[in-house]
Motif scaffolding. Structure first.
Motif: not given
Length: 145
Positions: A71-97
């Protein structure tokens, strides 16, 4: 009888963490971005504005840990980010300090995070008794939370 706990010190992205240092404050983003990259990036800046030292996300692939008929599969699938998102997120963290890290759901997620570059590994509460997984995480020499 009073117990005295002796804690060591670890270093996460150059920040000393331990009893003799100021609290290490981590914003828990988890999967609360609901799969929205815009929301994830906004959370980074909200965490920084709240004077957090770090922000922690959750990295997972719903298909690797959740049955499609769960029953939770759909919620998890909707909240999943693509693999290539993580470098963008990390880079934004770096810019934000702010320090970036994420809880991997399994070994393949950890490999992705290691490729992106994380300063620590967060073990999910659901894996605290998964000694084989924790042992595999420990092989990378990073602090484990």
């Amino acid at each position: 009888m009073r117990l005295k706990f002796m804690w060591g010190e670890i270093v996460i992205a150059g920040r000393k963490v331990g009893a003799e240092h100021p609290p290490f404050i981590v914003a828990e983003a988890g999967l609360n971005h609901n799969g929205s990259m815009g929301c994830a990036l906004s959370m980074i800046h909200q965490a920084k504005a709240a004077n957090c030292d770090a922000i922690k996300f959750a990295t997972f692939k719903a298909d690797e840990f959740c049955a499609k008929d769960d029953p939770l599969y759909g919620a998890f699938k909707d909240a999943e980010l693509p693999s290539d998102s993580w470098s963008t997120i990390k880079d934004e963290c770096g810019r934000a300090g702010i320090i970036f890290f994420s809880t991997p759901q399994n070994a393949s997620d950890l490999e992705l995070l290691l490729d992106v570059g994380v300063p620590a590994i967060k073990v999910g509460s659901d894996d605290l008794t998964n000694l084989a997984l924790i042992h595999s995480y420990a092989q990378h020499g990073l602090p484990i939370i």
